[in-house]
Design a protein around this motif. Structure first.
Motif, PDB file in Angstrom:
ATOM      1  N   LEU A 138       0.823  -1.215   0.000  1.00 18.32           N
ATOM      2  CA  LEU A 138       0.000   0.000   0.000  1.00 18.32           C
ATOM      3  C   LEU A 138       0.854   1.261   0.000  1.00 18.32           C
ATOM      4  CD1 LEU A 138      -2.640  -0.886   2.739  1.00 18.32           C
ATOM      5  CD2 LEU A 138      -3.006  -0.856   0.263  1.00 18.32           C
ATOM      6  N   ALA A 139       1.949   1.226   0.724  1.00 16.50           N
ATOM      7  CA  ALA A 139       2.745   2.443   0.912  1.00 16.50           C
ATOM      8  C   ALA A 139       4.204   2.074   1.109  1.00 16.50           C
ATOM      9  CB  ALA A 139       2.235   3.235   2.126  1.00 16.50           C
ATOM     10  N   GLY A 140       5.077   2.983   0.701  1.00 15.63           N
ATOM     11  CA  GLY A 140       6.501   2.827   0.964  1.00 15.63           C
ATOM     12  C   GLY A 140       7.201   1.928  -0.034  1.00 15.63           C
ATOM     13  N   GLN A 141       8.247   1.300   0.426  1.00 14.81           N
ATOM     14  CA  GLN A 141       9.104   0.489  -0.445  1.00 14.81           C
ATOM     15  C   GLN A 141       9.829  -0.539   0.405  1.00 14.81           C
ATOM     16  OE1 GLN A 141      11.625   2.526  -3.551  1.00 14.81           O
ATOM     17  NE2 GLN A 141      13.263   1.653  -2.314  1.00 14.81           N
ATOM     18  N   ALA A 142      10.093  -1.702  -0.170  1.00 13.21           N
ATOM     19  CA  ALA A 142      10.856  -2.731   0.541  1.00 13.21           C
ATOM     20  C   ALA A 142      11.479  -3.683  -0.460  1.00 13.21           C
ATOM     21  CB  ALA A 142       9.954  -3.516   1.493  1.00 13.21           C
ATOM     22  N   GLU A 143      12.502  -4.393   0.013  1.00 14.17           N
ATOM     23  CA  GLU A 143      13.116  -5.437  -0.803  1.00 14.17           C
ATOM     24  C   GLU A 143      12.619  -6.785  -0.298  1.00 14.17           C
ATOM     25  OE1 GLU A 143      17.601  -5.840  -1.980  1.00 14.17           O
ATOM     26  OE2 GLU A 143      17.229  -7.170  -0.288  1.00 14.17           O
ATOM     27  N   GLY A 148      15.413 -19.118  -3.554  1.00  7.88           N
ATOM     28  CA  GLY A 148      15.580 -19.570  -4.926  1.00  7.88           C
ATOM     29  C   GLY A 148      15.305 -18.525  -5.989  1.00  7.88           C
ATOM     30  N   GLN A 149      15.006 -17.308  -5.583  1.00 10.29           N
ATOM     31  CA  GLN A 149      14.727 -16.242  -6.555  1.00 10.29           C
ATOM     32  C   GLN A 149      15.595 -15.026  -6.239  1.00 10.29           C
ATOM     33  OE1 GLN A 149      10.574 -15.181  -6.949  1.00 10.29           O
ATOM     34  NE2 GLN A 149       9.880 -17.272  -6.532  1.00 10.29           N
ATOM     35  N   PRO A 150      15.874 -14.192  -7.262  1.00 10.90           N
ATOM     36  CA  PRO A 150      16.612 -12.961  -6.974  1.00 10.90           C
ATOM     37  C   PRO A 150      15.761 -11.996  -6.146  1.00 10.90           C
ATOM     38  CG  PRO A 150      15.982 -13.074  -9.311  1.00 10.90           C
ATOM     39  CD  PRO A 150      15.570 -14.369  -8.680  1.00 10.90           C
ATOM     40  N   ALA A 151      16.399 -11.191  -5.322  1.00  6.23           N
ATOM     41  CA  ALA A 151      15.684 -10.198  -4.527  1.00  6.23           C
ATOM     42  C   ALA A 151      15.044  -9.170  -5.448  1.00  6.23           C
ATOM     43  CB  ALA A 151      16.655  -9.517  -3.567  1.00  6.23           C
ATOM     44  N   HIS A 152      13.908  -8.620  -5.031  1.00 12.53           N
ATOM     45  CA  HIS A 152      13.311  -7.557  -5.840  1.00 12.53           C
ATOM     46  C   HIS A 152      12.682  -6.500  -4.946  1.00 12.53           C
ATOM     47  CE1 HIS A 152      10.039 -10.334  -5.083  1.00 12.53           C
ATOM     48  NE2 HIS A 152       9.163  -9.428  -5.463  1.00 12.53           N
ATOM     49  N   VAL A 153      12.718  -5.264  -5.460  1.00  6.26           N
ATOM     50  CA  VAL A 153      12.189  -4.118  -4.711  1.00  6.26           C
ATOM     51  C   VAL A 153      10.745  -3.879  -5.138  1.00  6.26           C
ATOM     52  CG1 VAL A 153      12.440  -1.637  -4.305  1.00  6.26           C
ATOM     53  CG2 VAL A 153      14.472  -3.103  -4.428  1.00  6.26           C
ATOM     54  N   VAL A 154       9.881  -3.683  -4.164  1.00  6.28           N
ATOM     55  CA  VAL A 154       8.458  -3.477  -4.471  1.00  6.28           C
ATOM     56  C   VAL A 154       8.011  -2.071  -4.097  1.00  6.28           C
ATOM     57  CG1 VAL A 154       7.913  -5.925  -4.185  1.00  6.28           C
ATOM     58  CG2 VAL A 154       7.685  -4.360  -2.238  1.00  6.28           C
ATOM     59  N   GLN A 155       6.975  -1.634  -4.797  1.00  3.68           N
ATOM     60  CA  GLN A 155       6.377  -0.301  -4.632  1.00  3.68           C
ATOM     61  C   GLN A 155       4.879  -0.485  -4.389  1.00  3.68           C
ATOM     62  OE1 GLN A 155       8.495   2.216  -5.048  1.00  3.68           O
ATOM     63  NE2 GLN A 155      10.173   1.271  -6.211  1.00  3.68           N
ATOM     64  N   PRO A 156       4.202   0.584  -3.995  1.00  5.07           N
ATOM     65  CA  PRO A 156       2.748   0.500  -3.838  1.00  5.07           C
ATOM     66  C   PRO A 156       2.064  -0.005  -5.119  1.00  5.07           C
ATOM     67  CG  PRO A 156       3.540   2.508  -2.837  1.00  5.07           C
ATOM     68  CD  PRO A 156       4.720   1.886  -3.538  1.00  5.07           C
ATOM     69  N   THR A 173      14.917  -0.111   3.690  1.00  7.97           N
ATOM     70  CA  THR A 173      16.140   0.686   3.819  1.00  7.97           C
ATOM     71  C   THR A 173      15.767   2.109   4.233  1.00  7.97           C
ATOM     72  OG1 THR A 173      16.116   0.959   1.414  1.00  7.97           O
ATOM     73  CG2 THR A 173      17.529  -0.754   2.310  1.00  7.97           C
ATOM     74  N   ASP A 174      15.605   3.010   3.250  1.00  9.65           N
ATOM     75  CA  ASP A 174      15.362   4.419   3.606  1.00  9.65           C
ATOM     76  C   ASP A 174      13.883   4.762   3.702  1.00  9.65           C
ATOM     77  OD1 ASP A 174      15.114   3.976   0.883  1.00  9.65           O
ATOM     78  OD2 ASP A 174      15.593   6.044   0.386  1.00  9.65           O
TER      79      ASP A 174
END
Ligand code: ZN
Length: 200
Positions: A138-143, A148-156, A173-174
């Protein structure tokens, strides 16, 4: 009767579910919801979330974000990892409460739904559970990391699927992150830490 502090959140979550294919595809909105009595339980992370000025979301999710914040004072906040080695900082700052399920305003045999809040700069280490799961950001950002999968950054607006008993981890992170989390399958078995794996 649904707890008045939760009815707006339940309505907003149902509307969100109806408009998001990732959520509709995961599970139908449950037709077996039963209201239940809840006794609010407060944790320090609730205050961290309510004071978090960095929690921003797109206009589309503002209503549900406001409802998440409004229900925070009457919610039964969880202490899922209380007697584990997860550490005091995580216990103080990681926030989760139930909307549908044990400790939620309603219960269903088909779906559970939770609010998950992580402030900036927090590691939610590897964990797993038999239920299948979707995080809807819903809000913010996270990894997010999934075994077994590469890390990925998600958004709202992003949705992240976790298969049954596949280990996953989340790191902010920030920015903080706020998500609605849906479960199907084994709703009775909680998450456990997946030691000895650690965040890469
Ligand atoms: Zn999970």
């Amino acid at each position: 009767m649904i707890h008045p502090g939760f009815s707006a959140l339940l309505d907003a979550t149902r509307s969100l579910h109806a408009t998001q294919t990732a959520l509709r595809g995961f599970a139908d909105w449950p037709d077996d919801l039963i209201p239940q009595e809840i006794l609010p339980f407060h944790v320090p992370a609730a205050d961290v979330m309510l004071a978090d000025q960095a929690l921003r979301c797109p206009e589309d999710f503002r209503q549900v974000l406001q409802a998440v914040l409004a229900a925070a004072s009457v919610a039964v906040w969880r202490e899922t990892y209380k007697d584990t080695s997860i550490g005091d900082d995580f216990m103080r700052r990681f926030g989760c409460y139930c909307l549908i399920g044990d400790g939620g305003a309603v219960i269903s045999g088909k779906m559970a739904a939770y609010v998950v809040y992580m402030p900036a700069g927090l590691d939610y280490p590897w964990h797993h559970h038999p239920a299948e799961e979707v995080y809807f950001i819903l809000a913010g950002q996270a990894e997010f990391q999934i075994e077994g999968q590469p890390a990925h950054v998600v958004q709202p607006g992003d949705a992240v699927f976790h298969a049954s008993n596949v280990a996953h981890a989340t790191r902010t992170t920030d920015q903080p992150m706020l998500a609605l989390v849906f479960w199907r399958g084994d709703l009775a078995t909680g998450p456990v830490l997946t030691y000895p794996k650690v965040l890469a």
